[in-house]
Design an enzyme around this catalytic site. Sequence first.
Site, PDB file in Angstrom:
ATOM      1  N   THR A  97      27.000  19.255  -5.312  1.00  0.00           N
ATOM      2  CA  THR A  97      28.051  20.090  -5.459  1.00  0.00           C
ATOM      3  C   THR A  97      27.749  21.397  -4.746  1.00  0.00           C
ATOM      4  OG1 THR A  97      28.862  19.474  -7.549  1.00  0.00           O
ATOM      5  CG2 THR A  97      29.218  21.571  -6.955  1.00  0.00           C
ATOM      6  N   LYS A 172      36.183  19.280  -7.402  1.00  0.00           N
ATOM      7  CA  LYS A 172      34.835  19.430  -8.407  1.00  0.00           C
ATOM      8  C   LYS A 172      34.967  20.910  -8.739  1.00  0.00           C
ATOM      9  CE  LYS A 172      30.841  19.059 -10.581  1.00  0.00           C
ATOM     10  NZ  LYS A 172      29.695  18.811 -10.005  1.00  0.00           N
ATOM     11  N   LYS A 240      25.583  28.281 -10.955  1.00  0.00           N
ATOM     12  CA  LYS A 240      25.759  28.055  -9.573  1.00  0.00           C
ATOM     13  C   LYS A 240      27.095  27.708  -9.225  1.00  0.00           C
ATOM     14  CE  LYS A 240      25.425  24.386  -7.366  1.00  0.00           C
ATOM     15  NZ  LYS A 240      25.023  22.870  -7.097  1.00  0.00           N
TER      16      LYS A 240
END
Lengths: 298, 298
Positions: A97, A172, A240
């Site tokens: 990701t 995502k 993150k």
Amino acid sequence: MSERIAFIGLGIMGSAMAGHLLAADHRLTVYTRTKAKADDLIRGGAVWAQSPSEAASNADFIFICVPDSPDVEAVVLGTTGIAQAARPGQIVVDHSTISPTITRRIAEHLGERQVRFLDAPVSGGDSGARNATLSIMVGGDAGAFQSALPLLQCMGKTNTHCGASGTGQLTKLVNQILVSITNLAACEALTFARENGLDLQKTLAAVGNGAAGSWQLANLGPKMIAGDFAPGFMIKLQEKDLRLARHAARERGLVLRATELVASLFSTALDEGRGHEGTQALIAIVEEIAKGKVEGGE
Amino acid sequence: MSERIAFIGLGIMGSAMAGHLLAADHRLTVYTRTKAKADDLIRGGAVWAQSPSEAASNADFIFICVPDSPDVEAVVLGTTGIAQAARPGQIVVDHSTISPTITRRIAEHLGERQVRFLDAPVSGGDSGARNATLSIMVGGDAGAFQSALPLLQCMGKTNTHCGASGTGQLTKLVNQILVSITNLAACEALTFARENGLDLQKTLAAVGNGAAGSWQLANLGPKMIAGDFAPGFMIKLQEKDLRLARHAARERGLVLRATELVASLFSTALDEGRGHEGTQALIAIVEEIAKGKVEGGE
């Protein structure tokens, strides 16, 4: 059909995913920073490579599963990166990701060498990786997606082609915005309930199956109540991902206030040393702020 | 067993709920501000009363379903309120969503006359009321709850005794905190997706069934995408409930930042004339703020 595959990055997610490809009788070459993490796969028949470029040199499909944008840049574009071994027709599938913008830049770079790059981040966590029930969100060339699909199906239950390069990463981030704000809803609701002296089990039972219901409440709510902060999905990874979401929103000039709020709360959680706890530990931060013990969250 | 029941407040929710009690062959007396709203029930055998006190005078169970705290206070404590007709042993069941603090005050007042007051707010909306599938969250005396339970079961599928007086209202506020912040998660996620050019149907399909899933996303997400803002649950009612939640939190000295945020967004929606739209119209406000078109939300 047995494919020649490279898999780079064998953390908790990557090693489980690579294992499924090996179990499906594909010819697997692996590379990861800490060689010991490849031991099981090598015993199972995988071949060790000394670098990403060496791993890629004999592969038609190259899978990547590393933590963050700079890691993918290093694995692809570094001095021993897979771009060094690029051959026309190769397909690179990135399960990390990372930034949608950096994704598009890498895809363009590889595209100049007739290598197609699919961004293919996953959701479903370590259990999804182990059980091959991941959701895989894929951006990039539709033909490359079709070619990679039989391999994705070894790892994922829901494999969606979202659109052009970067749309897998963007999807995502949509997922992470939903996950984290819905988590925050559970944290504030249970904090409100606890501070008002409600029986938390009864409360969950009364509200959990109607319009207030969510995966987060059903799965993390009981852990929040029990004070069980063992990970599932770690605070540091959620933090993150929310930095990526926040950054991607700002690149479009978008102000998303709940996303900003929850990103700042996860950042506070990280600052307080909770990075390796599960995302349900967000409730500890919400409680501290609720009671005025920390400023946080702005 | 046929009970003598009064039902006060015949809006969309109340008339459907009273209808179930009538259909179960209870003897029903009704009062509501606009008599025309009682016509169907009267045709079905209900008796009209000229005031709450008259409705209550021959009843053992008195149900209330009105909009807000002052309405309940008027119905119970007003000059023609049910307290005027109070007889020891009566049970008052209040299905309105109102202040927990005012609830406790009313319960004490009636308690002095040996009348037990149950706060029993519902969730499940107009379809839940029509189909007798409401969740009913009940605070107050446990014996009174047991006595009222067969009647609650005519209207609700999940009937939970949450604890002492006020805990039904507090549990409802927990529900509304969850519902509204989870709604906000869907609004921000879909705004992020739309502004990044994602295919919104594909996005929903890719993320909706995993850790990002919720009732709000599954039910309101498609309406948000379609721009269908017809109510379900109205903005103006959500705004009222969030004012109650915010107030109840502040009474405990609690700062709940996402609850404050979403309350202010619903308040902005109300200011913009969206009070009669469904709560999914929150996405219009989120979009405006995201694009910097309104300040809002603080």
